[in-house]
Design an enzyme around this catalytic site. Structure first.
Site, PDB file in Angstrom:
ATOM      1  N   ARG A 116      82.836 104.383  20.675  1.00 51.15           N
ATOM      2  CA  ARG A 116      82.633 105.420  19.647  1.00 51.15           C
ATOM      3  C   ARG A 116      82.530 106.804  20.262  1.00 51.15           C
ATOM      4  NH1 ARG A 116      81.975 104.111  13.871  1.00 51.15           N
ATOM      5  NH2 ARG A 116      81.796 101.871  13.866  1.00 51.15           N
TER       6      ARG A 116
ATOM      7  N   ASP B 145      81.410 109.315   6.374  1.00 52.53           N
ATOM      8  CA  ASP B 145      80.714 108.016   6.269  1.00 52.53           C
ATOM      9  C   ASP B 145      79.688 107.849   5.145  1.00 52.53           C
ATOM     10  OD1 ASP B 145      80.570 105.415   7.544  1.00 52.53           O
ATOM     11  OD2 ASP B 145      78.547 105.944   8.167  1.00 52.53           O
TER      12      ASP B 145
ATOM     13  N   SER C  93      83.333  98.758   7.809  1.00 54.13           N
ATOM     14  CA  SER C  93      83.621  99.229   9.160  1.00 54.13           C
ATOM     15  C   SER C  93      85.048  98.870   9.580  1.00 54.13           C
ATOM     16  CB  SER C  93      82.616  98.609  10.127  1.00 54.13           C
ATOM     17  OG  SER C  93      82.786  99.164  11.394  1.00 54.13           O
TER      18      SER C  93
ATOM     19  N   LYS D 183      87.862 104.756   6.995  1.00 51.13           N
ATOM     20  CA  LYS D 183      87.178 105.908   6.376  1.00 51.13           C
ATOM     21  C   LYS D 183      87.313 107.170   7.240  1.00 51.13           C
ATOM     22  CE  LYS D 183      83.118 103.968   6.135  1.00 51.13           C
ATOM     23  NZ  LYS D 183      83.554 102.663   6.689  1.00 51.13           N
ATOM     24  N   THR D 184      86.947 107.035   8.509  1.00 52.42           N
ATOM     25  CA  THR D 184      86.965 108.202   9.387  1.00 52.42           C
ATOM     26  C   THR D 184      88.403 108.639   9.666  1.00 52.42           C
ATOM     27  OG1 THR D 184      84.880 107.523  10.380  1.00 52.42           O
ATOM     28  CG2 THR D 184      86.216 109.067  11.652  1.00 52.42           C
TER      29      THR D 184
HETATM   30  P1  ATP Z   1      82.907 102.707  10.368  1.00 57.68           P
HETATM   31  O1  ATP Z   1      82.242 102.479   9.050  1.00 57.68           O
HETATM   32  O2  ATP Z   1      82.525 101.673  11.369  1.00 57.68           O
HETATM   33  O3  ATP Z   1      82.742 104.108  10.873  1.00 57.68           O
HETATM   34  P2  ATP Z   1      85.632 103.376   9.473  1.00 57.68           P
HETATM   35  O4  ATP Z   1      85.919 102.864   8.099  1.00 57.68           O
HETATM   36  O5  ATP Z   1      85.325 104.816   9.614  1.00 57.68           O
HETATM   37  O6  ATP Z   1      84.511 102.446  10.155  1.00 57.68           O
HETATM   38  P3  ATP Z   1      87.746 103.943  11.285  1.00 57.68           P
HETATM   39  O7  ATP Z   1      86.898 104.496  12.366  1.00 57.68           O
HETATM   40  O8  ATP Z   1      88.552 104.912  10.498  1.00 57.68           O
HETATM   41  O9  ATP Z   1      86.903 103.007  10.341  1.00 57.68           O
HETATM   42  O10 ATP Z   1      88.662 102.841  11.954  1.00 57.68           O
HETATM   43  C1  ATP Z   1      89.943 102.450  11.551  1.00 57.68           C
HETATM   44  C2  ATP Z   1      90.653 101.930  12.797  1.00 57.68           C
HETATM   45  O11 ATP Z   1      91.866 101.269  12.470  1.00 57.68           O
HETATM   46  C3  ATP Z   1      91.016 103.084  13.713  1.00 57.68           C
HETATM   47  O12 ATP Z   1      90.848 102.639  15.035  1.00 57.68           O
HETATM   48  C4  ATP Z   1      92.493 103.311  13.381  1.00 57.68           C
HETATM   49  O13 ATP Z   1      93.211 103.868  14.450  1.00 57.68           O
HETATM   50  C5  ATP Z   1      92.964 101.898  13.110  1.00 57.68           C
HETATM   51  N1  ATP Z   1      94.128 101.776  12.200  1.00 57.68           N
HETATM   52  C6  ATP Z   1      95.266 101.139  12.493  1.00 57.68           C
HETATM   53  N2  ATP Z   1      96.123 101.158  11.457  1.00 57.68           N
HETATM   54  C7  ATP Z   1      95.520 101.813  10.463  1.00 57.68           C
HETATM   55  C8  ATP Z   1      95.913 102.155   9.126  1.00 57.68           C
HETATM   56  N3  ATP Z   1      97.089 101.797   8.625  1.00 57.68           N
HETATM   57  N4  ATP Z   1      95.029 102.854   8.373  1.00 57.68           N
HETATM   58  C9  ATP Z   1      93.817 103.193   8.868  1.00 57.68           C
HETATM   59  N5  ATP Z   1      93.402 102.890  10.124  1.00 57.68           N
HETATM   60  C10 ATP Z   1      94.246 102.210  10.928  1.00 57.68           C
HETATM   61 MN    MN Z   2      83.657 105.836  10.349  1.00 52.69          MN
END
Ligand code: ATP
Ligand code: MN
Length: 532
Positions: free
Chosen positions: A323, A258, A239, A243-244
């Site tokens: 979210r 996801d 998390s 990913k998203t």
């Molecule tokens: P989950 O499994 O909970 O859905 P996720 O892996 O999908 O989590 P994201 O929703 O993509 O995670 O969250 C990444 C967060 O980090 C976002 O809020 C994004 O704006 C921030 N962020 C800041 N810098 C970066 C970066 N260099 N690369 C990716 N995300 C970044």
């Molecule tokens: Mn996600």
């Protein structure tokens, strides 16, 4: 009275033990939105998007996730504090209490399915106490055609009663909330929590058992997209690692953000029909695709807005885990159906708050297996006072809370697939650079995007690499659109001795964590770890 329902289907909830329910079947997203507003269970933002509060829980509760231990599961599930056993009889008793509670209530029922590859389709019937939870199910699961509803038969049932509170002493739960999977009865029973993520992660956990055990499909906690060359990329990560964010790429078609499966004939398919994005600090400039997906049809969770209905994405007064859910068609560039082929690149995303791991590095097969089993990211100090140090977090397969089987089962399947398809595996640190959390800063999103694009376009194939002295990772010395000095983490720290100390500390965390897997890992995998 409610608007006329387009779909008329006569059935009763009595067969589920729910008596005299006045239920709505398969309402449209618009109807559920309106009912939520009419019942004062949500409000509209200035863009007309529904915003709700999930209540006491604004995140999943892993300690209250149980699996019924019975003939089907007892010898297969990896029991412990992740997969907590639940007694068969206790389940039956609690199920009866929940369905009693739902009896005579106004309920919302939806038929949907998971798995975009029709060969693996899992039909789901969802019974919700709240209209917005049912709308979430519309957004997140796949939506059957109208003519498929006529003789729809569910494979799994979700019973979702946020307003029901269990009595731990009697019901066998830990506290008043619970999410329990019953693989014999094919039921996910969720109560005492309104957090919608429990609904989607319940089915994900069920598929993480069903697909590898019965279908030889590898389930993965990852996002996926496909380029113009028809090559698929997948992004594993815990998390908050990206990913998203990173799978929403205007130049590539989104498969999903996801949960995916990798089939024996090398297709990668989405389990879901929507996305569930974090919106903390969301900006139109940084994440335009996600920002623009927030429109009527989407559901914002636990955000704060002003009197004009303007959302302040920086406001974390309810939770850091704000979210939005939306159907995948809110994203412009999507793959339809959500299935990809030719997986050529795999990214392991980590948000390393120690600032130690390189922003991008290429992994050997041994390193890939090692890092997959380790599943590392770091948690930064939240709002709690006195916590200034990052905390390492290891979660096998980048998704241990959702994996009912032993992690090595998934790791073996992935290794085989990686070998068979000759993929590149990259470790991408979306976390800190220039120092740990507190001193350094988060890697710029535009740099991470540039590194990923370069890897996907083959632009790192011919550059020079150097090896990280402790982690053994191959770090490119140059990358288009990224300043060379950010590529080697040690060079970004002012105090390089401090870097070496921190790198050794992180390496020791990796070693300690891996001890429990040492007996399962061969030499190649063990050599994929850091040197301490
Ligand atoms: P989950 O499994 O909970 O859905 P996720 O892996 O999908 O989590 P994201 O929703 O993509 O995670 O969250 C990444 C967060 O980090 C976002 O809020 C994004 O704006 C921030 N962020 C800041 N810098 C970066 C970066 N260099 N690369 C990716 N995300 C970044
Ligand atoms: Mn996600």
């Amino acid at each position: 009275m409610l608007p006329n329902q387009l779909i008329t289907k006569t059935f009763s909830l009595e067969e589920y033990g729910i008596r005299k329910a006045d239920f709505h079947y398969q309402l449209s997203s618009e109807e559920l939105h309106q009912i939520t507003i009419d019942k004062n269970m949500g409000v509209e933002t200035n863009s007309g998007t529904l915003a709700i509060n999930t209540g006491e829980f604004t995140g999943r509760s892993p300690q209250d996730r149980f699996i019924v231990k019975d003939e089907v599961t007892k010898d297969k599930v990896w029991w412990g504090n992740i997969n907590i056993p639940f007694d068969e009889d206790k389940f039956d008793a609690l199920y009866n209490k929940v369905t009693d509670y739902l009896s005579e209530k106004e309920l919302f029922v939806r038929d949907a399915y998971a798995c975009a590859d029709q060969d693996y389709r899992l039909n789901i019937r969802v019974i919700n106490e709240y209209p917005w939870s049912n709308m979430f199910a519309y957004n997140m699961f796949l939506r059957p055609e109208e003519d498929e509803l006529e003789d729809f038969k569910e494979d799994w049932l979700i019973v979702n009663a946020p307003g029901f509170k269990a009595d731990p002493a009697v019901d066998g739960t830990r506290q008043h909330n619970f999410a329990i999977l019953n693989f014999s009865k094919k039921i996910a029973l969720i109560g005492g929590t309104g957090y919608t993520g429990e609904i989607k992660k319940g089915i994900f956990s069920a598929l993480n058992f069903i697909l590898p055990v019965y279908k030889n499909v590898l389930p993965m906690h990852c996002s996926a997209n496909v380029g113009e060359d028809n090559n698929t990329a997948i992004f594993f990560g815990l998390s908050g690692t990206g990913k998203t964010t990173l799978s929403a790429d205007p130049d590539r078609k989104l498969i999903g953000d996801d949960e995916h499966g990798w089939t024996p004939d090398n297709k990668v398919f989405n389990f879901e029909g929507g996305c569930y994005a974090k919106v903390i600090n969301l900006s139109e400039e940084g994440e335009p695709d996600i920002y623009n997906a927030i429109k009527p049809g989407a559901i914002l969770e636990n955000v704060i807005m002003n009197s004009e209905g303007e959302v302040d994405f920086k406001d974390v007064s309810i939770t850091q885990n704000t979210r939005v859910s939306y159907p995948i068609y809110h994203i412009n560039n999507i793959q339809t159906p959500s299935v990809g082929e030719n997986t050529k690149n795999i990214f392991f995303l980590t948000a390393d708050a120690f600032g130690v791991l390189p922003p991008i590095s290429k992994l050997t097969p041994g390193q890939a297996a090692y890092h997959f089993i380790s599943g590392y990211t770091a948690k930064v100090a939240g709002t709690e006072e006195g916590i200034t140090e990052p905390v390492p977090s290891f979660s096998a397969c980048f998704g241990a809370p959702f994996m009912p089987l032993h992690p090595t089962k998934y790791a073996e399947m992935l290794s085989e697939k990686m070998k068979a398809s000759g993929v590149n595996v990259w470790l991408v640190n979306t976390g800190w650079t220039g120092g740990p959390y507190g001193t350094g800063s988060r890697m710029k999103l535009k740099y991470t995007r540039a590194m990923i694009s370069a890897a996907l376009e083959g632009k790192l194939d011919h550059v020079e690499f150097e090896q990280h002295p402790i982690f053994g990772l191959e770090m490119p010395k140059e990358c288009p659109n990224v300043p060379a000095e950010v590529l080697c983490p040690r060079d970004t720290w002012q105090d390089q001795e401090a870097y070496d100390k921190k790198a050794n500390l992180l390496a020791s965390y990796f070693k300690d964590n891996f001890e429990k897997f040492d007996d399962y890992a061969n030499d190649e995998i063990l050599k994929g770890g850091p040197i301490v």
